[in-house]
Design an enzyme around this catalytic site. Sequence first.
Site, PDB file in Angstrom:
ATOM      1  N   ARG A 140     -28.920   5.826  24.497  1.00  0.00           N
ATOM      2  CA  ARG A 140     -28.851   4.809  23.441  1.00  0.00           C
ATOM      3  C   ARG A 140     -30.222   4.227  23.115  1.00  0.00           C
ATOM      4  O   ARG A 140     -30.476   3.838  21.974  1.00  0.00           O
ATOM      5  CB  ARG A 140     -27.881   3.694  23.864  1.00  0.00           C
ATOM      6  N   ILE A 171     -26.773  -1.457  15.299  1.00  0.00           N
ATOM      7  CA  ILE A 171     -26.147  -0.425  16.123  1.00  0.00           C
ATOM      8  C   ILE A 171     -24.998  -1.143  16.828  1.00  0.00           C
ATOM      9  O   ILE A 171     -25.197  -2.216  17.411  1.00  0.00           O
ATOM     10  CB  ILE A 171     -27.159   0.216  17.110  1.00  0.00           C
ATOM     11  N   SER A 172     -23.784  -0.602  16.747  1.00  0.00           N
ATOM     12  CA  SER A 172     -22.616  -1.294  17.288  1.00  0.00           C
ATOM     13  C   SER A 172     -22.738  -1.474  18.794  1.00  0.00           C
ATOM     14  O   SER A 172     -23.429  -0.719  19.489  1.00  0.00           O
ATOM     15  CB  SER A 172     -21.336  -0.508  16.983  1.00  0.00           C
ATOM     16  N   GLN A 173     -22.010  -2.484  19.294  1.00  0.00           N
ATOM     17  CA  GLN A 173     -21.925  -2.742  20.733  1.00  0.00           C
ATOM     18  C   GLN A 173     -21.311  -1.518  21.426  1.00  0.00           C
ATOM     19  O   GLN A 173     -20.328  -0.963  20.929  1.00  0.00           O
ATOM     20  CB  GLN A 173     -21.027  -3.958  20.915  1.00  0.00           C
TER      21      GLN A 173
END
Length: 217
Positions: free
Chosen positions: A40, A66-68
């Site tokens: 990530r 950027i999503s959790q």
Amino acid sequence: MIDSRDTLRHQGLRKRLTEGIRIKGIRNQQVLDAIAKVPRHLFMDSSFIQFAYKDQAFPIGSGQTISQPFTVAFQSQLLQVQPNEKVLEVGTGSGYQAAVLLEMGIKVFTIERQRELYLKAQQLLPEMGYFPKFFYGDGYKGLPTYGPFDGIIVTAGAPIIPQDLLSQLRVGGRLVIPLGPTEKQIMTVITRVDEENYKKETHGTFVFVPMLKGTEK
Ligand code: SAH
């Protein structure tokens, strides 16, 4: 994925993140394995790299996030897709969600409305060994010529159910979409039961950046 920028330290942090997500309720092993594999930190601006393995959303430029990781895992689990099945992702953003689905062996079609993000992801993902099919366009319309899809995942908060997306699901396919106003959305799964009928279930509250109409240069 083998990448010299992915060190043992990063791998250790990722293992901890994955264990945290498992404890929060994600039990699908393919999803957990994918979270443990995707680096990530390589999807984020280098100034935020120390936050890459915290379970938080983060800015990726162009006003987007950027999503959790938990949210990425949760939506991936809700799709209930198998390796080699076809998934349409609306909102490529950083490309992280697409990479997680690819690690699960899924064929990914991803569409982004912001040109800069589309171009950035299109360059970054193949460098890391990830090969989704990239599209620049309006996710409200989906990809009629590439459907029907086994699953569709929307990674922006949608004020309404996009009707074009429903028609691009195969019978038995699932649309995973956060539905609601900009402040907060309800994670919703819409399953195509047969040619005409759909059923809906809900899975709690989330906050996404808004799903917007049209494209942006
Ligand atoms: N899946 C991404 C999350 C990005 S945030 C990731 O893993 O990083 C949501 C993204 O949806 C933003 O990049 C935003 O530009 C995009 N988006 C919003 N409305 C859209 C639309 N109608 N069509 C395609 N993309 C859209």
